[in-house]
Design a protein around this motif. Structure first.
Motif, PDB file in Angstrom:
ATOM      1  N   UNK A  48      56.880  51.560   8.431  1.00  0.00           N
ATOM      2  CA  UNK A  48      57.477  52.828   8.005  1.00  0.00           C
ATOM      3  C   UNK A  48      57.232  53.062   6.526  1.00  0.00           C
ATOM      4  N   UNK A  49      57.199  54.365   6.154  1.00  0.00           N
ATOM      5  CA  UNK A  49      57.077  54.722   4.746  1.00  0.00           C
ATOM      6  C   UNK A  49      58.464  54.922   4.143  1.00  0.00           C
ATOM      7  N   UNK A  50      58.517  55.503   2.941  1.00  0.00           N
ATOM      8  CA  UNK A  50      59.785  55.656   2.242  1.00  0.00           C
ATOM      9  C   UNK A  50      60.757  56.562   2.984  1.00  0.00           C
ATOM     10  N   UNK A  51      60.239  57.508   3.782  1.00  0.00           N
ATOM     11  CA  UNK A  51      61.083  58.433   4.524  1.00  0.00           C
ATOM     12  C   UNK A  51      61.355  57.968   5.948  1.00  0.00           C
ATOM     13  N   UNK A  52      60.851  56.803   6.289  1.00  0.00           N
ATOM     14  CA  UNK A  52      61.046  56.284   7.636  1.00  0.00           C
ATOM     15  C   UNK A  52      60.004  56.735   8.628  1.00  0.00           C
ATOM     16  N   UNK A 102      62.071  50.505  18.588  1.00  0.00           N
ATOM     17  CA  UNK A 102      61.081  50.527  17.511  1.00  0.00           C
ATOM     18  C   UNK A 102      61.806  50.496  16.169  1.00  0.00           C
ATOM     19  N   UNK A 103      61.724  49.382  15.481  1.00  0.00           N
ATOM     20  CA  UNK A 103      62.482  49.169  14.257  1.00  0.00           C
ATOM     21  C   UNK A 103      61.630  49.433  13.023  1.00  0.00           C
ATOM     22  N   UNK A 104      62.094  50.349  12.181  1.00  0.00           N
ATOM     23  CA  UNK A 104      61.388  50.661  10.941  1.00  0.00           C
ATOM     24  C   UNK A 104      61.273  49.406  10.082  1.00  0.00           C
ATOM     25  N   UNK A 105      60.052  49.121   9.648  1.00  0.00           N
ATOM     26  CA  UNK A 105      59.761  47.885   8.930  1.00  0.00           C
ATOM     27  C   UNK A 105      58.868  48.196   7.738  1.00  0.00           C
ATOM     28  N   UNK A 143      57.590  39.245   6.260  1.00  0.00           N
ATOM     29  CA  UNK A 143      57.843  37.790   6.319  1.00  0.00           C
ATOM     30  C   UNK A 143      59.173  37.419   6.954  1.00  0.00           C
ATOM     31  N   UNK A 144      60.135  38.342   7.017  1.00  0.00           N
ATOM     32  CA  UNK A 144      61.439  38.020   7.558  1.00  0.00           C
ATOM     33  C   UNK A 144      61.676  38.448   8.991  1.00  0.00           C
TER      34      UNK A 144
END
Length: 229
Positions: A9-13, A36-39, A45-46
């Motif tokens: 995802x970007x800054x706006x999701x 679908x999780x914004x990443x 790494x987490x």
């Protein structure tokens, strides 16, 4: 239980990764519930088992699978009772070829056209990583890479000839209905649409008409993601 997809995802999701879009469309094709999780790049790494370096990554129960092609094969084999992504063994082999052609031609051709636009739309936490890693790859500032895009656009459009020729005679790469090669190619153009206002396709191009059809698949999964064109 939903399959978890870690989705760039970007800054706006906005979900903009070409490879994540391949996986989102493949999951929808199989009719699988998806979380679908914004990443962010710096989140990777987490996620999942902590051993991932790139996304997409899915978690299906206790199984962690990374890499869009590997995920597609996993979905095909694990959910063989659901609609096929490849249309059989021969189709799987041809899909592998088209997947590679998309990487080498469509995505590699798009990157210099939109690379600085990507930088400007990322979350501030990702901008340093992205600039450093991509400038190392291109060996010049991102502004310079994208600076010649008007000169490069015609060559990119010409490179789409094989896809354009195929789509002159059928609605999808898969024939009358889409298969995984459609999702592989769609991901690149969706990448451009969701991250940049630079229009890479002309509206009278058969590739544009195909892209419009793909945007409407699965109740408008692609179109429902905000885009710049």
């Amino acid at each position: 239980m939903s399959i978890v997809l870690y989705d760039l995802a970007d800054a706006e999701g906005r979900r903009f990764s070409p490879n994540c879009w391949r996986t989102r469309m493949a999951l929808a094709h199989k009719g699988l519930d998806t979380d679908a999780r914004a990443t962010l790049f710096t989140d990777i790494p987490g996620i999942a088992d902590g051993n991932q370096k790139t996304i997409p990554v899915i978690e299906d129960g206790g199984k962690v699978v990374g890499d869009s092609w590997t995920i597609a094969e996993y979905l095909e084999d694990t959910y063989a009772d659901r609609p096929s992504l490849f249309g059989g063994d021969a189709g799987r082999s041809m899909s592998r070829f088209i997947n590679g052609w998309v990487d080498a031609t469509i995505n590699a051709g798009l990157a210099p056209l939109i690379i600085h636009d990507i930088q400007t739309r990322l979350d501030p936490k990702d901008q340093g990583y992205f600039r450093e890693s991509r400038e190392k790859r291109f060996r010049k500032p991102l502004e310079e890479v994208q600076g010649g895009r008007d000169d490069n656009l015609a060559a990119f459009r010409r490179s789409l000839y094989p896809l354009r020729k195929m789509l002159d005679g059928q609605p999808f790469i898969g024939g009358e209905s889409p298969l995984y090669p459609d999702y592989a190619a769609f991901g690149g153009f969706q990448w451009a649409r969701t991250i940049s206002d630079y229009r890479v396709l002309e509206e009278d191009d058969p590739v544009y008409a195909w892209f419009e059809r793909c945007l409407d698949l699965f109740d408008g999964l692609g179109r429902n993601e905000p885009g710049y064109w």
